[in-house]
Motif scaffolding. Structure first.
Motif: not given
Length: 206
Positions: A60-62, A112-113, A162-168, A173-174
């Motif tokens: 959802x976030x991605x 995403x960069x 990989x787009x999902x990995x950014x938010x995972x 981290x949170x």
């Protein structure tokens, strides 16, 4: 005087025969070429079969983050349309597909960069360019197009991973920061319950 006439007549017959043979060969070649073009046109009018066993869905976030990435949405529509296009339509749209990936690469949002995302986009661009080059051959086989299109479809799925990995990673981290905050709070404010429970009750002197 008859011999020269006979010689001329013989030469005329030979030339005529060679011309007829040449015309016949040309007609045969044209028939074969026409037959190939007709068969090829029929094959190119078929719908491409996409491998549906591997379906990647954005978190959802991605997904929300890509809603403002117009180049991504454009490419997403083109890739998803592979499920309902003919081989000929893929050939006709090969230039637009390359342009869409180029626009994607040039407009990566800051969130995403990251290297893994850039690598996946480069893979997509390479595969799109290979497809465009291959379909320039008028005798390309539909099997080749099918393979290239499915490779592109898979590469787009790898990009979504990989787009999902950014938010995972962001979620991890949170969670880590939250756990650290709890530990710090526990250290700075130790429980007083133990000391309170250990308070002695006055003993009567009566």
């Amino acid at each position: 005087m008859k011999k020269p006439n006979l010689l001329k007549y013989s030469i005329f017959l030979v030339c005529g025969f060679m011309m007829m043979l040449s015309c016949k060969e040309k007609e045969t070649t044209e028939v074969k070429e026409k037959s190939y073009q007709e068969q090829n046109a029929e094959a190119l009018s078929q719908i491409i079969t996409i491998d549906k066993d591997r379906k990647i869905t954005l978190l959802p976030a991605a997904k929300e983050a890509t809603n403002n990435w117009s180049a991504y949405l454009t490419l997403k529509n083109e890739i998803e349309n592979f499920d309902n296009v003919t081989f000929q339509e893929v050939i006709n749209n090969s230039n637009n597909l390359v342009e869409s990936v180029v626009n994607l690469k040039a407009s990566i949002p800051g969130n995403f960069d990251v290297k893994p995302v850039r690598v996946r986009i480069n893979v997509l661009l390479t595969k799109a360019e290979v497809l465009r080059q291959k379909v320039e051959n008028p005798r390309i086989k539909t099997k080749t197009i099918d393979t290239l299109v499915n490779d592109l479809h898979k590469a787009f799925g790898d990009l979504k991973i990989q787009l999902n990995e950014v938010y995972i990673e962001t979620l991890e981290e949170i969670e880590s920061e939250f756990e650290q905050a709890i530990q710090v709070d526990s250290t700075e404010n130790p429980s007083n319950s133990t000391s309170e429970n250990s308070t002695k009750t006055p003993v009567s002197t009566q």
